[in-house]
Design a protein around this motif. Structure first.
Motif, PDB file in Angstrom:
ATOM      1  N   LEU A   7      -1.088   4.393   2.050  1.00 46.00           N
ATOM      2  CA  LEU A   7      -1.507   3.562   0.917  1.00 46.00           C
ATOM      3  C   LEU A   7      -0.401   2.597   0.498  1.00 46.00           C
ATOM      4  N   ASP A   8      -0.789   1.407   0.114  1.00 48.27           N
ATOM      5  CA  ASP A   8       0.147   0.401  -0.384  1.00 48.27           C
ATOM      6  C   ASP A   8       0.441   0.698  -1.848  1.00 48.27           C
ATOM      7  N   ILE A   9       1.726   0.886  -2.185  1.00 48.13           N
ATOM      8  CA  ILE A   9       2.092   1.278  -3.542  1.00 48.13           C
ATOM      9  C   ILE A   9       1.712   0.210  -4.556  1.00 48.13           C
TER      10      ILE A   9
ATOM     11  N   VAL B  43      19.513  13.485   0.382  1.00 51.18           N
ATOM     12  CA  VAL B  43      18.448  14.398   0.792  1.00 51.18           C
ATOM     13  C   VAL B  43      17.091  13.716   0.679  1.00 51.18           C
ATOM     14  N   TRP B  44      16.888  12.919  -0.380  1.00 54.18           N
ATOM     15  CA  TRP B  44      15.626  12.185  -0.559  1.00 54.18           C
ATOM     16  C   TRP B  44      15.407  11.210   0.591  1.00 54.18           C
ATOM     17  N   GLY B  45      16.468  10.524   1.035  1.00 53.64           N
ATOM     18  CA  GLY B  45      16.350   9.613   2.165  1.00 53.64           C
ATOM     19  C   GLY B  45      15.921  10.331   3.427  1.00 53.64           C
ATOM     20  N   LEU B  46      16.454  11.540   3.648  1.00 54.53           N
ATOM     21  CA  LEU B  46      16.032  12.324   4.802  1.00 54.53           C
ATOM     22  C   LEU B  46      14.576  12.758   4.656  1.00 54.53           C
ATOM     23  N   HIS B  47      14.183  13.094   3.425  1.00 48.54           N
ATOM     24  CA  HIS B  47      12.822  13.588   3.183  1.00 48.54           C
ATOM     25  C   HIS B  47      11.782  12.513   3.456  1.00 48.54           C
ATOM     26  N   ILE B  48      12.019  11.300   2.994  1.00 53.32           N
ATOM     27  CA  ILE B  48      11.036  10.225   3.180  1.00 53.32           C
ATOM     28  C   ILE B  48      11.341   9.382   4.411  1.00 53.32           C
ATOM     29  N   MET B  49      12.373   9.769   5.180  1.00 55.04           N
ATOM     30  CA  MET B  49      12.741   9.082   6.416  1.00 55.04           C
ATOM     31  C   MET B  49      13.071   7.611   6.176  1.00 55.04           C
ATOM     32  N   ASP B  50      13.752   7.349   5.087  1.00 51.96           N
ATOM     33  CA  ASP B  50      14.266   6.012   4.800  1.00 51.96           C
ATOM     34  C   ASP B  50      15.773   6.155   4.589  1.00 51.96           C
ATOM     35  N   TRP B  51      16.538   5.850   5.634  1.00 53.27           N
ATOM     36  CA  TRP B  51      17.964   6.155   5.624  1.00 53.27           C
ATOM     37  C   TRP B  51      18.813   5.043   5.012  1.00 53.27           C
TER      38      TRP B  51
ATOM     39  N   ILE C 251       8.269   4.672   0.890  1.00 49.03           N
ATOM     40  CA  ILE C 251       7.513   5.885   1.186  1.00 49.03           C
ATOM     41  C   ILE C 251       6.314   5.591   2.080  1.00 49.03           C
ATOM     42  N   ASN C 252       6.222   4.388   2.605  1.00 52.58           N
ATOM     43  CA  ASN C 252       5.100   4.046   3.477  1.00 52.58           C
ATOM     44  C   ASN C 252       5.585   3.417   4.781  1.00 52.58           C
ATOM     45  N   SER C 253       6.723   3.901   5.284  1.00 51.89           N
ATOM     46  CA  SER C 253       7.216   3.397   6.558  1.00 51.89           C
ATOM     47  C   SER C 253       6.375   3.976   7.690  1.00 51.89           C
ATOM     48  N   TRP C 254       6.376   3.301   8.838  1.00 51.29           N
ATOM     49  CA  TRP C 254       5.624   3.780   9.983  1.00 51.29           C
ATOM     50  C   TRP C 254       6.194   5.090  10.517  1.00 51.29           C
ATOM     51  N   TRP C 255       7.518   5.268  10.379  1.00 51.90           N
ATOM     52  CA  TRP C 255       8.126   6.519  10.805  1.00 51.90           C
ATOM     53  C   TRP C 255       7.521   7.686  10.039  1.00 51.90           C
ATOM     54  N   LEU C 256       7.460   7.546   8.721  1.00 53.12           N
ATOM     55  CA  LEU C 256       6.932   8.626   7.891  1.00 53.12           C
ATOM     56  C   LEU C 256       5.448   8.851   8.162  1.00 53.12           C
ATOM     57  N   LEU C 257       4.705   7.769   8.359  1.00 54.01           N
ATOM     58  CA  LEU C 257       3.274   7.883   8.637  1.00 54.01           C
ATOM     59  C   LEU C 257       3.026   8.606   9.954  1.00 54.01           C
ATOM     60  N   LEU C 258       3.768   8.221  10.997  1.00 56.86           N
ATOM     61  CA  LEU C 258       3.576   8.833  12.310  1.00 56.86           C
ATOM     62  C   LEU C 258       3.939  10.318  12.288  1.00 56.86           C
ATOM     63  N   PHE C 259       5.066  10.629  11.633  1.00 55.41           N
ATOM     64  CA  PHE C 259       5.469  12.029  11.571  1.00 55.41           C
ATOM     65  C   PHE C 259       4.526  12.835  10.684  1.00 55.41           C
ATOM     66  N   GLY C 260       3.963  12.209   9.643  1.00 57.38           N
ATOM     67  CA  GLY C 260       2.988  12.891   8.805  1.00 57.38           C
ATOM     68  C   GLY C 260       1.720  13.218   9.577  1.00 57.38           C
ATOM     69  N   ILE C 261       1.244  12.254  10.379  1.00 58.30           N
ATOM     70  CA  ILE C 261       0.052  12.502  11.202  1.00 58.30           C
ATOM     71  C   ILE C 261       0.351  13.568  12.252  1.00 58.30           C
ATOM     72  N   GLY C 262       1.543  13.453  12.872  1.00 58.89           N
ATOM     73  CA  GLY C 262       1.924  14.452  13.867  1.00 58.89           C
ATOM     74  C   GLY C 262       2.036  15.842  13.275  1.00 58.89           C
ATOM     75  N   GLY C 263       2.612  15.946  12.063  1.00 53.50           N
ATOM     76  CA  GLY C 263       2.713  17.242  11.407  1.00 53.50           C
ATOM     77  C   GLY C 263       1.352  17.818  11.061  1.00 53.50           C
TER      78      GLY C 263
END
Length: 244
Positions: free
Chosen positions: A42-44, A189-197, A203-215
């Motif tokens: 979702l777009d914030i 720790v928050w950066g690691l959690h949302i995969m934004d280093w 909170i809507n990066s493609w990295w996070l989306l792909l890993f969320g779908i994979g999980g």
């Protein structure tokens, strides 16, 4: 034999605990994965309705009562009297985002605030154990991920064990942010959690989306495998009597 029997019972008990806990914990993990992937998609701005609802402040009407010392009422959105550093000031905000502080009686310009005023604000804002002010500096650029403006701002560092820092708007005297070494750990720790280093706010990066779908796929497939491990109830075969 007794040792083997004890190990076998322990193995069975551990297997049962693992199986049932996997169900209860797995449900929440599955919800985390699904909701995390959905929030990443979702777009914030749309979530906050910022694309259809303006939050820009309304300009004061031309016939509004203004102080006699105000040089120009154009673009003024608010006039407020408040305390800054132990004294009363009038805050003037305009539609371009600028903020100035003036003396309520004479209209003398008080901003940008000097270091002494910023320190007074910092002392008033402190509610922890008695401490001192270690450093004071004026900043005009972003300080890593912990402060990104507005500028100019005063960075006041206290002498406490957590190395607490406050950022005070040099124009309005407002405390914009409070940071510490604990905040830096949380930010990492928050950066690691949302995969934004780098930015720590995407909170809507493609990295996070792909890993969320994979999980989510892993969690669902885990439930399928878990269901197959449950002992099947063997139904007794019904004997059909032979026809005469």
């Amino acid at each position: 034999m007794a040792t083997r029997s004890f190990k076998l019972r322990l193995h069975v008990l551990g297997s049962k605990l693992h199986k049932w806990l996997a169900i209860f914990v797995g449900v929440q993990v599955l919800l985390w994965m699904i909701t995390g992937a959905l929030m990443s998609f979702l777009d914030i701005e749309e979530v906050r309705s910022e694309h259809v609802v303006s939050r820009a402040p309304e300009v004061l009407p031309a016939d509004a009562v203004m102080p006699h010392w105000l040089d120009s009422s154009e673009g003024v959105v608010s006039l407020a009297t408040r305390a800054v550093g132990g004294r009363a000031v009038t805050e003037v905000r305009r539609d371009d985002g600028s903020v100035t502080l003036r003396d309520p009686d004479s209209g003398i310009l008080l901003s940008p605030l000097p270091a002494a005023s910023a320190q007074a604000i910092a002392r008033y804002a402190w509610t922890g154990p008695p401490t001192t002010i270690a450093t004071t500096r004026l900043i005009e650029d972003a300080v890593g991920t912990e402060f990104r403006g507005p500028f100019p701002a005063w960075q006041i560092t206290y002498g406490d064990e957590d190395n607490t820092r406050v950022y005070i708007d040099a124009s309005s005297g407002s405390v914009l942010a409070a940071r510490s070494d604990t905040w830096r750990l949380f930010d990492f720790v928050w950066g690691l959690h949302i995969m934004d280093w780098t930015q720590r706010d995407r909170i809507n990066s493609w990295w996070l989306l792909l890993f969320g779908i994979g999980g989510t796929i892993i969690a669902v497939s885990g439930f399928v495998l878990l269901a197959n491990r449950f002992p099947r109830i063997r139904r007794r075969a019904k004997h059909v009597p032979n026809a005469p």
